[in-house]
Design an enzyme around this catalytic site. Structure first.
Site, PDB file in Angstrom:
ATOM      1  N   VAL A 250      11.799  15.400  -9.013  1.00  0.00           N
ATOM      2  CA  VAL A 250      10.712  15.647  -8.075  1.00  0.00           C
ATOM      3  C   VAL A 250      10.682  17.148  -7.804  1.00  0.00           C
ATOM      4  CG1 VAL A 250       9.919  15.195  -5.724  1.00  0.00           C
ATOM      5  CG2 VAL A 250      11.027  13.368  -7.040  1.00  0.00           C
ATOM      6  N   CYS A 251       9.522  17.758  -7.990  1.00  0.00           N
ATOM      7  CA  CYS A 251       9.422  19.209  -7.781  1.00  0.00           C
ATOM      8  C   CYS A 251       9.758  19.545  -6.332  1.00  0.00           C
ATOM      9  CB  CYS A 251       8.027  19.707  -8.110  1.00  0.00           C
ATOM     10  SG  CYS A 251       7.819  21.451  -7.680  1.00  0.00           S
ATOM     11  N   ILE A 252      10.723  20.412  -6.163  1.00  0.00           N
ATOM     12  CA  ILE A 252      11.236  20.690  -4.815  1.00  0.00           C
ATOM     13  C   ILE A 252      10.206  21.392  -3.942  1.00  0.00           C
ATOM     14  CG2 ILE A 252      12.421  22.813  -5.561  1.00  0.00           C
ATOM     15  CD1 ILE A 252      14.641  22.029  -3.528  1.00  0.00           C
TER      16      ILE A 252
ATOM     17  N   ALA B  26       7.531  18.961  -2.970  1.00  0.00           N
ATOM     18  CA  ALA B  26       8.080  17.938  -2.076  1.00  0.00           C
ATOM     19  C   ALA B  26       8.257  18.475  -0.659  1.00  0.00           C
ATOM     20  CB  ALA B  26       9.413  17.429  -2.621  1.00  0.00           C
TER      21      ALA B  26
END
Lengths: 119, 132
Positions: B78-80, B83
């Site tokens: 999940v792209c930080i 997110a």
């Protein structure tokens, strides 16, 4: 063999996070020295316009990031001729230099890349 | 010939494209291919929230993604940055930004966009769901 990406950016700069998040994908590819080009289509062509006033919408200016792309090794920017024409825009008035492509050139461009991602 | 796939998911769990992405991923494995990585970006990061509650007569696609990822031990990133701005935090980020809630489901990892590009370099095929 290194795989190349054509990123198709289709969202207006003021239409939410889409344009900025597309640009982040390009900057990340540049940081890792990976081949990526951007094709601006549909409302995405509006990202290239000069004299934007994002502050009137309480938004950040994306065009500085676009102009920084060559520093990240992202040299090839393309823009769809028909999308400029539909919006009454002339490529000579764009703030960011992008090669103007007609539909058959866009077909050829897409074939040159291993992957295409549209945002 | 078996191929290596990267799948990216760009819309929230209720979007039709997110259900299609899951069904595509299931079909990919069923056909004997490999999924190198599933990358969640833009509103797709919302799928990784453990706080999604769905009415009983509706499909819980976020839950189905979790189960699918766990069953097949998939690499689910999940792209930080995407997110954080949408309120999906793991323990470390909740501590860093002093937030009460940790809601990233355990099968996911927060990481950077470099993981998308890294996956693409390992893959033969890339398919993205939920873009414009």
């Amino acid at each position: 063999m290194i795989k190349s990406v054509l990123l198709i950016s289709r969202q207006a700069p003021w239409a939410g996070l889409g344009a900025a998040e597309a640009l982040d994908i390009a900057l990340a590819a540049g940081a890792f020295d990976l081949p990526l080009s951007i094709l601006f289509m549909d409302d995405g062509v509006l990202q290239l316009l000069d004299k934007q006033q994002p502050q009137t919408l309480e938004q950040k200016d994306l065009s500085a990031n676009l102009q920084a792309l060559p520093l990240f090794g992202i040299e090839q920017l393309y823009v769809a001729q028909h999308c400029l024409a539909q919006r009454g825009l002339d490529h000579r008035t764009l703030a960011v230099a992008a090669e103007v492509l007609d539909d058959s050139q866009i077909q050829q461009l897409i074939r040159q890349y291993d992957y295409v991602m549209t945002l | 010939m078996a191929m290596k796939f990267v799948i990216s998911v760009l819309s929230a769990s209720h979007a039709p494209s997110t259900r299609r992405a899951l069904r595509f991923a299931q079909a990919t494995l069923a056909a004997g291919h490999e999924i190198v990585r599933v990358f969640f970006y833009q509103d797709g990061v919302l799928i990784a929230s453990n706080n999604i509650v769905v009415a009983q007569d509706q499909q819980d696609i976020a839950k189905q993604w979790q189960t699918f990822i766990a069953e097949h031990k998939l690499d689910a990133v999940v792209c930080i940055a995407a997110a954080l701005r949408r309120g999906v935090l793991d323990q470390a980020e909740a501590q860093r930004y002093q937030r009460d809630a940790v809601n990233l489901a355990g099968v996911y990892q927060l990481s950077g966009l470099g993981q998308l590009h890294d996956g693409l370099q390992q893959a033969d095929r890339f398919i993205s769901f939920g873009g414009e």
